[in-house]
Motif scaffolding. Sequence first.
Motif, PDB file in Angstrom:
ATOM      1  N   GLY A 189     -32.925  -4.064 -82.632  1.00  0.00           N
ATOM      2  CA  GLY A 189     -32.666  -5.157 -82.984  1.00  0.00           C
ATOM      3  C   GLY A 189     -31.657  -5.966 -82.231  1.00  0.00           C
ATOM      4  N   LYS A 190     -30.388  -5.936 -82.748  1.00  0.00           N
ATOM      5  CA  LYS A 190     -29.300  -6.797 -82.002  1.00  0.00           C
ATOM      6  C   LYS A 190     -29.683  -8.261 -81.844  1.00  0.00           C
ATOM      7  CE  LYS A 190     -26.863  -6.296 -77.984  1.00  0.00           C
ATOM      8  NZ  LYS A 190     -26.378  -5.288 -76.855  1.00  0.00           N
ATOM      9  N   PRO A 191     -30.546  -8.675 -80.951  1.00  0.00           N
ATOM     10  CA  PRO A 191     -30.504 -10.177 -80.850  1.00  0.00           C
ATOM     11  C   PRO A 191     -31.176 -10.573 -82.085  1.00  0.00           C
ATOM     12  CG  PRO A 191     -31.863  -9.284 -79.136  1.00  0.00           C
ATOM     13  CD  PRO A 191     -31.101  -8.022 -79.944  1.00  0.00           C
ATOM     14  N   ILE A 192     -30.566 -10.957 -83.230  1.00  0.00           N
ATOM     15  CA  ILE A 192     -31.140 -11.829 -84.196  1.00  0.00           C
ATOM     16  C   ILE A 192     -30.528 -12.903 -84.615  1.00  0.00           C
ATOM     17  CG2 ILE A 192     -31.814 -11.335 -86.640  1.00  0.00           C
ATOM     18  CD1 ILE A 192     -32.003  -8.432 -85.974  1.00  0.00           C
ATOM     19  N   ALA A 193     -31.092 -14.183 -84.445  1.00  0.00           N
ATOM     20  CA  ALA A 193     -30.634 -15.264 -84.635  1.00  0.00           C
ATOM     21  C   ALA A 193     -30.842 -15.782 -86.040  1.00  0.00           C
ATOM     22  CB  ALA A 193     -30.905 -16.144 -83.660  1.00  0.00           C
ATOM     23  N   PHE A 194     -29.699 -16.359 -86.707  1.00  0.00           N
ATOM     24  CA  PHE A 194     -29.954 -16.726 -87.918  1.00  0.00           C
ATOM     25  C   PHE A 194     -29.433 -18.355 -87.811  1.00  0.00           C
ATOM     26  CE2 PHE A 194     -28.084 -17.793 -92.327  1.00  0.00           C
ATOM     27  CZ  PHE A 194     -29.194 -17.969 -92.868  1.00  0.00           C
ATOM     28  N   GLY A 195     -29.986 -19.288 -88.529  1.00  0.00           N
ATOM     29  CA  GLY A 195     -29.551 -20.619 -88.597  1.00  0.00           C
ATOM     30  C   GLY A 195     -30.319 -21.415 -89.299  1.00  0.00           C
ATOM     31  N   HIS A 196     -30.450 -22.754 -88.762  1.00  0.00           N
ATOM     32  CA  HIS A 196     -31.392 -23.754 -89.551  1.00  0.00           C
ATOM     33  C   HIS A 196     -31.827 -24.616 -88.638  1.00  0.00           C
ATOM     34  CE1 HIS A 196     -27.557 -25.590 -90.738  1.00  0.00           C
ATOM     35  NE2 HIS A 196     -28.565 -26.567 -90.147  1.00  0.00           N
ATOM     36  N   ILE A 197     -33.172 -25.264 -89.085  1.00  0.00           N
ATOM     37  CA  ILE A 197     -33.507 -26.409 -87.974  1.00  0.00           C
ATOM     38  C   ILE A 197     -33.384 -27.701 -89.080  1.00  0.00           C
ATOM     39  CG2 ILE A 197     -35.667 -27.286 -87.123  1.00  0.00           C
ATOM     40  CD1 ILE A 197     -36.537 -24.613 -87.109  1.00  0.00           C
TER      41      ILE A 197
ATOM     42  N   GLY B 100     -33.065 -32.988 -94.703  1.00  0.00           N
ATOM     43  CA  GLY B 100     -33.138 -31.454 -95.187  1.00  0.00           C
ATOM     44  C   GLY B 100     -33.232 -30.386 -93.975  1.00  0.00           C
ATOM     45  N   GLN B 101     -33.303 -29.101 -94.468  1.00  0.00           N
ATOM     46  CA  GLN B 101     -33.384 -28.333 -93.277  1.00  0.00           C
ATOM     47  C   GLN B 101     -34.236 -27.048 -93.698  1.00  0.00           C
ATOM     48  OE1 GLN B 101     -29.482 -25.831 -94.248  1.00  0.00           O
ATOM     49  NE2 GLN B 101     -28.769 -27.813 -93.489  1.00  0.00           N
ATOM     50  N   SER B 102     -34.744 -26.513 -92.684  1.00  0.00           N
ATOM     51  CA  SER B 102     -35.568 -25.050 -92.885  1.00  0.00           C
ATOM     52  C   SER B 102     -34.735 -24.019 -92.054  1.00  0.00           C
ATOM     53  CB  SER B 102     -36.808 -25.424 -91.892  1.00  0.00           C
ATOM     54  OG  SER B 102     -37.585 -24.277 -91.870  1.00  0.00           O
ATOM     55  N   TRP B 103     -34.830 -22.962 -92.894  1.00  0.00           N
ATOM     56  CA  TRP B 103     -34.099 -21.648 -92.480  1.00  0.00           C
ATOM     57  C   TRP B 103     -34.871 -21.068 -91.295  1.00  0.00           C
ATOM     58  CZ3 TRP B 103     -29.752 -21.213 -94.681  1.00  0.00           C
ATOM     59  CH2 TRP B 103     -29.333 -21.666 -96.086  1.00  0.00           C
ATOM     60  N   PHE B 104     -33.903 -20.513 -90.576  1.00  0.00           N
ATOM     61  CA  PHE B 104     -34.415 -20.013 -88.956  1.00  0.00           C
ATOM     62  C   PHE B 104     -33.926 -18.710 -88.779  1.00  0.00           C
ATOM     63  CE2 PHE B 104     -33.840 -19.373 -84.761  1.00  0.00           C
ATOM     64  CZ  PHE B 104     -35.185 -19.309 -84.079  1.00  0.00           C
ATOM     65  N   PHE B 105     -34.824 -17.875 -88.468  1.00  0.00           N
ATOM     66  CA  PHE B 105     -34.716 -16.527 -88.095  1.00  0.00           C
ATOM     67  C   PHE B 105     -35.314 -16.278 -86.613  1.00  0.00           C
ATOM     68  CE2 PHE B 105     -34.502 -15.923 -92.565  1.00  0.00           C
ATOM     69  CZ  PHE B 105     -33.221 -15.086 -92.810  1.00  0.00           C
ATOM     70  N   GLY B 106     -34.301 -15.951 -85.726  1.00  0.00           N
ATOM     71  CA  GLY B 106     -35.082 -15.685 -84.221  1.00  0.00           C
ATOM     72  C   GLY B 106     -34.922 -14.382 -84.101  1.00  0.00           C
ATOM     73  N   LEU B 107     -36.203 -13.479 -84.167  1.00  0.00           N
ATOM     74  CA  LEU B 107     -36.202 -11.917 -83.838  1.00  0.00           C
ATOM     75  C   LEU B 107     -36.528 -11.720 -82.675  1.00  0.00           C
ATOM     76  CD1 LEU B 107     -37.956 -11.100 -87.316  1.00  0.00           C
ATOM     77  CD2 LEU B 107     -35.579 -11.595 -86.921  1.00  0.00           C
ATOM     78  N   PRO B 108     -36.149 -10.359 -82.220  1.00  0.00           N
ATOM     79  CA  PRO B 108     -36.387 -10.040 -80.818  1.00  0.00           C
ATOM     80  C   PRO B 108     -37.736  -9.967 -80.470  1.00  0.00           C
ATOM     81  CG  PRO B 108     -34.876  -8.370 -82.049  1.00  0.00           C
ATOM     82  CD  PRO B 108     -35.484  -9.465 -82.947  1.00  0.00           C
ATOM     83  N   GLY B 109     -38.435  -9.834 -79.329  1.00  0.00           N
ATOM     84  CA  GLY B 109     -39.841  -9.835 -79.095  1.00  0.00           C
ATOM     85  C   GLY B 109     -40.224  -8.365 -79.083  1.00  0.00           C
ATOM     86  N   ASN B 110     -39.552  -7.581 -78.670  1.00  0.00           N
ATOM     87  CA  ASN B 110     -40.036  -6.092 -78.833  1.00  0.00           C
ATOM     88  C   ASN B 110     -40.496  -5.894 -80.236  1.00  0.00           C
ATOM     89  OD1 ASN B 110     -39.614  -4.537 -76.331  1.00  0.00           O
ATOM     90  ND2 ASN B 110     -37.318  -4.890 -76.846  1.00  0.00           N
ATOM     91  N   PRO B 111     -41.846  -5.189 -80.047  1.00  0.00           N
ATOM     92  CA  PRO B 111     -42.741  -5.157 -81.412  1.00  0.00           C
ATOM     93  C   PRO B 111     -42.041  -4.380 -82.539  1.00  0.00           C
ATOM     94  CG  PRO B 111     -43.983  -4.984 -79.489  1.00  0.00           C
ATOM     95  CD  PRO B 111     -42.406  -5.062 -79.085  1.00  0.00           C
ATOM     96  N   VAL B 112     -41.099  -3.209 -82.211  1.00  0.00           N
ATOM     97  CA  VAL B 112     -40.784  -2.521 -83.318  1.00  0.00           C
ATOM     98  C   VAL B 112     -39.501  -2.969 -83.786  1.00  0.00           C
ATOM     99  CG1 VAL B 112     -39.595  -0.393 -83.759  1.00  0.00           C
ATOM    100  CG2 VAL B 112     -41.424  -0.247 -82.196  1.00  0.00           C
ATOM    101  N   SER B 113     -38.381  -3.881 -83.048  1.00  0.00           N
ATOM    102  CA  SER B 113     -37.485  -4.607 -83.336  1.00  0.00           C
ATOM    103  C   SER B 113     -38.087  -5.708 -84.238  1.00  0.00           C
ATOM    104  CB  SER B 113     -36.864  -5.118 -82.169  1.00  0.00           C
ATOM    105  OG  SER B 113     -36.649  -4.291 -81.187  1.00  0.00           O
ATOM    106  N   SER B 114     -38.795  -6.303 -83.894  1.00  0.00           N
ATOM    107  CA  SER B 114     -39.481  -7.634 -84.630  1.00  0.00           C
ATOM    108  C   SER B 114     -39.885  -7.246 -85.895  1.00  0.00           C
ATOM    109  CB  SER B 114     -40.390  -8.536 -83.789  1.00  0.00           C
ATOM    110  OG  SER B 114     -41.606  -8.046 -84.200  1.00  0.00           O
TER     111      SER B 114
END
Length: 406
Positions: free
Chosen positions: A275-283, A289-303
């Motif tokens: 995990g580790k680099p996991i972004a949380f925020g909104h667009i 209005g806004q849309s919730w946002f999750f940016g997850l790492p690319g590594n398949p297991v982490s994601s």
Amino acid sequence: MIDLNDLLEQVWPMATQQAVPTESVSLNNALGRVLAQDVFSSLNVPQHDNSGMDGYAVCCTDIQPSRRFQISQRVPAGASPQPLQPGTVARIFTGAPIPPGADSVVMQEDVVVNDDGSVTFSALPKSGQWIRRAGEDIASGQVVLSQGTRLDAIHVGLLASIGVPTVSVNRRLKVGVMVTGSELQSPGQLLQLGQIYNSNEYVWCGLLEAMHADVRSVGIVPDNFEATCAALESLADCDAVISSGGVSVGEEDHVKPAIEKVGQLRSWKVAMKPGKPIAFGHINRQDGGQSWFFGLPGNPVSSAVAFQLIVKPFLSLLEGQGLAEVDWRLRTRKVQAAFTWPTPDSRREEFLRADVQSDKASLFANQSSGVLTSLARSSGLVRLAKGQQVNPGDWVDYVSYQDLMK
Ligand code: AMP
Ligand code: MG
């Protein structure tokens, strides 16, 4: 860096407070949806005492062995019986209402039918035998299903059994998916040197479809700031957007600056491995209005792990489920390690892919976050605290993939 539990406690109330609106759907469209209200039964199921067997409805005190009884009425399922004439019996079939005055059913296998059409009983029946009581399944006024239940096939059947034609549910979530990476190629295309196949999109879309979400994927987005911003903005009308890859701080990682441009980044590092680099925020949307946002790492297991542990419960709350239903931490249990873990990470808790048989956990040999087979060939995740060493025989926390899917 934020601890996983702290992140969950921070983000879950946001989802609970902004659950999507409700709508009414017919039973045929209710599968997989989340109930927006408790459902009460307005009737007893079954409605009347009825027969659990094909046989004869009798009044027990009338019955004597070897005496001949006349059949005074015939009661198939769906019929309305007359009161039982004293000293007679009623022919009755499974599901048919018990005639007033009868208190027992004798199955036809225990009855002799005589040449004159009368019947004889070999044994004395017990009062109440083979009678299904009114309300024994569901009592009138009872809560049959609670708000927040995700309806499975049995639930839908239960609703049908109390005669409910429509139910109030939260509307389906619209979830946007994008996978960043200039090295990504689609299955079916030839791989050029340095390319890899995009698997994250398939894992997520499958997990989202299992949640009955309405998935909108824009597919592969190259590692470039403008393309990343454009992809995020094109998904802004979704309830939530998930992106994979490009969320670290390398020169080719554009998700963090892009989300800062088109919305807001609230946190982006979680003390977990993988995990580790996991972004949380909104667009931000054009309409304010806004849309919730999750940016997850690319590594398949982490994601995949970050999706299951962080995104899925958040989405379930957004769809109206309750905390008790989504908190996978309530589903962890202790299992006994059949492995050693001598050099734990001191700054991040770890989720190890393990196979558990009879409460004994063995580790998949390669715990690299790039090895997707580690997820395919294990039954769940062992959760270790920061710095937690493990020796064979130690009891450790474990959650199965099956329980994470609930
Ligand atoms: P990143 O988080 O972008 O640095 O990617 C980390 C690793 O995950 C790299 O080896 C990528 O090639 C790989 N990766 C990124 N996106 C995907 C994807 N959609 N499917 C499979 N692997 C990916
Ligand atoms: Mg990348």
